[in-house]
Motif scaffolding. Structure first.
Motif, PDB file in Angstrom:
ATOM      1  N   CYS A  26       1.028  -1.006   0.252  1.00  0.00           N
ATOM      2  CA  CYS A  26       0.262   0.091  -0.110  1.00  0.00           C
ATOM      3  C   CYS A  26       1.017   1.371   0.062  1.00  0.00           C
ATOM      4  O   CYS A  26       1.542   1.457   0.767  1.00  0.00           O
ATOM      5  N   PRO A  27       0.548   1.734  -1.132  1.00  0.00           N
ATOM      6  CA  PRO A  27       1.164   3.244  -0.806  1.00  0.00           C
ATOM      7  C   PRO A  27       0.886   4.370   0.362  1.00  0.00           C
ATOM      8  O   PRO A  27       1.606   5.857   0.587  1.00  0.00           O
ATOM      9  N   TYR A  28       0.199   4.634   0.860  1.00  0.00           N
ATOM     10  CA  TYR A  28      -0.336   5.248   2.450  1.00  0.00           C
ATOM     11  C   TYR A  28       0.078   4.071   3.789  1.00  0.00           C
ATOM     12  O   TYR A  28      -0.295   4.467   4.697  1.00  0.00           O
ATOM     13  N   LEU A 129      -3.290  -1.139  -5.790  1.00  0.00           N
ATOM     14  CA  LEU A 129      -3.595  -0.363  -4.669  1.00  0.00           C
ATOM     15  C   LEU A 129      -2.628  -1.406  -3.600  1.00  0.00           C
ATOM     16  O   LEU A 129      -1.490  -0.866  -3.106  1.00  0.00           O
ATOM     17  N   ALA A 130      -3.299  -2.375  -3.966  1.00  0.00           N
ATOM     18  CA  ALA A 130      -2.141  -3.800  -3.262  1.00  0.00           C
ATOM     19  C   ALA A 130      -1.286  -4.614  -2.958  1.00  0.00           C
ATOM     20  O   ALA A 130      -0.303  -5.054  -2.995  1.00  0.00           O
ATOM     21  N   ALA A 356      -4.118  18.716  -8.674  1.00  0.00           N
ATOM     22  CA  ALA A 356      -3.143  17.378  -8.443  1.00  0.00           C
ATOM     23  C   ALA A 356      -3.968  16.194 -10.126  1.00  0.00           C
ATOM     24  O   ALA A 356      -4.799  16.289 -10.126  1.00  0.00           O
ATOM     25  N   THR A 357      -2.681  15.652 -10.281  1.00  0.00           N
ATOM     26  CA  THR A 357      -3.299  15.093 -11.428  1.00  0.00           C
ATOM     27  C   THR A 357      -2.730  13.774 -11.289  1.00  0.00           C
ATOM     28  O   THR A 357      -2.749  13.145 -12.720  1.00  0.00           O
ATOM     29  N   ALA A 358      -1.765  13.446 -10.387  1.00  0.00           N
ATOM     30  CA  ALA A 358      -1.187  12.242  -9.931  1.00  0.00           C
ATOM     31  C   ALA A 358      -1.860  10.519 -10.554  1.00  0.00           C
ATOM     32  O   ALA A 358      -3.017  11.120  -9.196  1.00  0.00           O
ATOM     33  N   GLY A 359      -1.923   9.717 -10.956  1.00  0.00           N
ATOM     34  CA  GLY A 359      -2.378   8.701 -11.356  1.00  0.00           C
ATOM     35  C   GLY A 359      -1.733   7.631 -10.401  1.00  0.00           C
ATOM     36  O   GLY A 359      -0.683   7.764  -9.713  1.00  0.00           O
ATOM     37  N   LEU A 360      -2.186   6.003 -10.463  1.00  0.00           N
ATOM     38  CA  LEU A 360      -1.945   4.983  -9.656  1.00  0.00           C
ATOM     39  C   LEU A 360      -0.286   4.408 -10.042  1.00  0.00           C
ATOM     40  O   LEU A 360       0.144   4.765  -8.915  1.00  0.00           O
ATOM     41  N   TYR A 365       5.030   3.282  -4.251  1.00  0.00           N
ATOM     42  CA  TYR A 365       4.360   1.579  -3.761  1.00  0.00           C
ATOM     43  C   TYR A 365       5.308   1.379  -2.518  1.00  0.00           C
ATOM     44  O   TYR A 365       6.789   1.265  -2.536  1.00  0.00           O
ATOM     45  N   ARG A 366       4.914   0.499  -1.615  1.00  0.00           N
ATOM     46  CA  ARG A 366       5.999   0.598  -0.244  1.00  0.00           C
ATOM     47  C   ARG A 366       6.128  -1.460  -0.541  1.00  0.00           C
ATOM     48  O   ARG A 366       5.579  -2.294  -0.603  1.00  0.00           O
TER      49      ARG A 366
END
Ligand code: SF4
Ligand code: SF4
Length: 377
Positions: A26-28, A129-130, A356-360, A365-366
């Motif tokens: 997860c990037p968060y 995301l995962a 913001a325009t950032a995409g996935l 990513y962690r």
């Protein structure tokens, strides 16, 4: 009882971060950015000793988290040990690595509560995301298995600009699964989420729409006498006063990191403070007498504007980690506060979120490689 025990209450909540290992990316993630270089973990015997000491000090609530706590093969033993000591035990898991048999094992060991986290309401976004093609189906199956074993179904979704539009679908999915409690927690910008803040922070419009959706859904649930409870934790970046972080530094919460480092909150490791380790000191010494835990107790450490502020008893000056990340000095008022001279940094983040325009594909990513690249430069 000694004087120090009278002025400092005992820890009520113990969070055992059993490991930083996790099959997901997860990037968060709230784990430290340098988690890949922190592989050392306490042994089963050491964890049981920590739990015993915590309970003797009065801790009653215990969370097992990570990383993914299921990667610890001794989890049933730790659960049984904790339950025997009289803790109310809670497992916080992604569901990856869980099986129906393990849910049964944990129930037999006395686990009180299981929370399963999701990344999104559909397999495509969830799995992107995962970082796992199987994650979504596995989570669905395990949420059902948890409920079938007689636990309340507690689901957690971390909300950010890439899934906040799914709010109606997320709520419908939770209801379809038979969830009892749903926590919609907007990203807190620490760890990986801070590194990705521009790509994760929702705009104010997104937030307003999501809040209205949640409120409508709650009203509808109420009208149908439906028992599902929905909690929506909105980002403090859109507030004018900070949160009373951890209800005050070293007041109720005690986190023990995988290697035994004791922290007043799971993010505090990023602060330039030396924190004690449970392998070197007793938990009682750590809680009452260590410089790390006493660092921000009381209000004598506060500079202006907090020092003379009549709200300091309410929010304790906000979050030390946020102050450090945004101003470079953890003593400062949390910049979320409208009275902070650094509040412009929060306003700039809001403006950036609007544009913001950032995409996935732009998120960091962690994973171990990114961890080492970020931390070694
Ligand atoms: S946030 Fe994601 S990557 Fe981090 S520990 Fe939880 S499931 Fe694993
Ligand atoms: S100035 Fe400090 S104590 Fe006062 S409201 Fe802001 S953060 Fe809280």
């Amino acid at each position: 009882m000694s004087g120090e025990h009278e002025t400092v209450g005992h820890p009520l909540w113990l969070l055992a971060e059993l490991t930083y290992r996790c099959p997901l990316q997860c990037p968060y993630c709230s784990n430290p950015l340098d988690y890949a270089d922190q592989a050392h973990e306490l042994s089963t015997r050491q964890w049981l000793e920590v739990l015993k000491q915590g309970r003797a000090m009065g801790a009653a609530q215990l969370g097992f988290s990570g990383g993914e706590p299921l990667v610890r093969q001794d989890l049933p033993e730790l659960i049984a040990g904790a339950r025997g000591m009289g803790y109310y035990t809670n497992l916080i898991t992604s569901g990856l690595g869980l099986t129906e048999a393990k849910v049964q094992d944990f129930a037999e060991a006395g686990l009180d509560h299981i929370q399963v986290s999701f990344q999104a309401s559909d397999p495509e976004l969830n799995n992107a995301l995962a970082g796992s093609r199987k994650a979504f189906d596995q989570k669905l199956a395990m949420a059902r298995a948890v409920k079938a074993a007689g636990y309340p179904m507690v689901l957690n979704f971390v909300i950010h600009r890439h899934n906040i539009h799914q709010m109606p679908d997320i709520l419908a999915l939770c209801e379809k699964l038979g969830a009892d409690y749903v926590e919609l927690a907007t990203c807190q910008y620490y760890g990986w989420a801070f590194a990705n803040r521009e790509g994760l922070m929702p705009s104010r419009d997104q937030l307003v729409t999501a809040e209205a959706t949640v409120n409508r859904y709650r009203t509808d649930l109420l009208g149908r006498d439906h028992p599902m409870k929905v909690i929506f934790v909105t980002p403090d970046y859109y507030e004018e006063r900070p949160k009373a972080c951890m209800n005050g530094w070293g007041s109720l919460f005690l986190t023990v990191a995988p290697d035994g480092t004791a922290l007043p909150c799971h993010s505090a490791r990023l602060l330039p403070i030396e924190f004690p380790n449970v392998t070197e000191q007793s938990l009682e010494d750590i809680w009452y007498r260590s410089p790390g835990f006493n660092h921000y107790r009381g209000d004598l450490w506060m500079p202006e504007p907090c020092r003379s502020c009549d709200e300091k008893g309410k929010d304790f000056g906000g979050c030390r980690c946020q102050a450090y990340l945004l101003t470079g000095n953890a003593d400062n008022a949390d910049p979320v506060c409208g009275k902070s001279p650094h509040h412009d940094r929060i306003l700039a983040a809001r403006t950036a979120a609007d544009h913001a325009t950032a995409g996935l594909e732009d998120l960091i990513y962690r994973n171990a490689r990114n961890s080492r690249v970020i931390c070694r430069g």
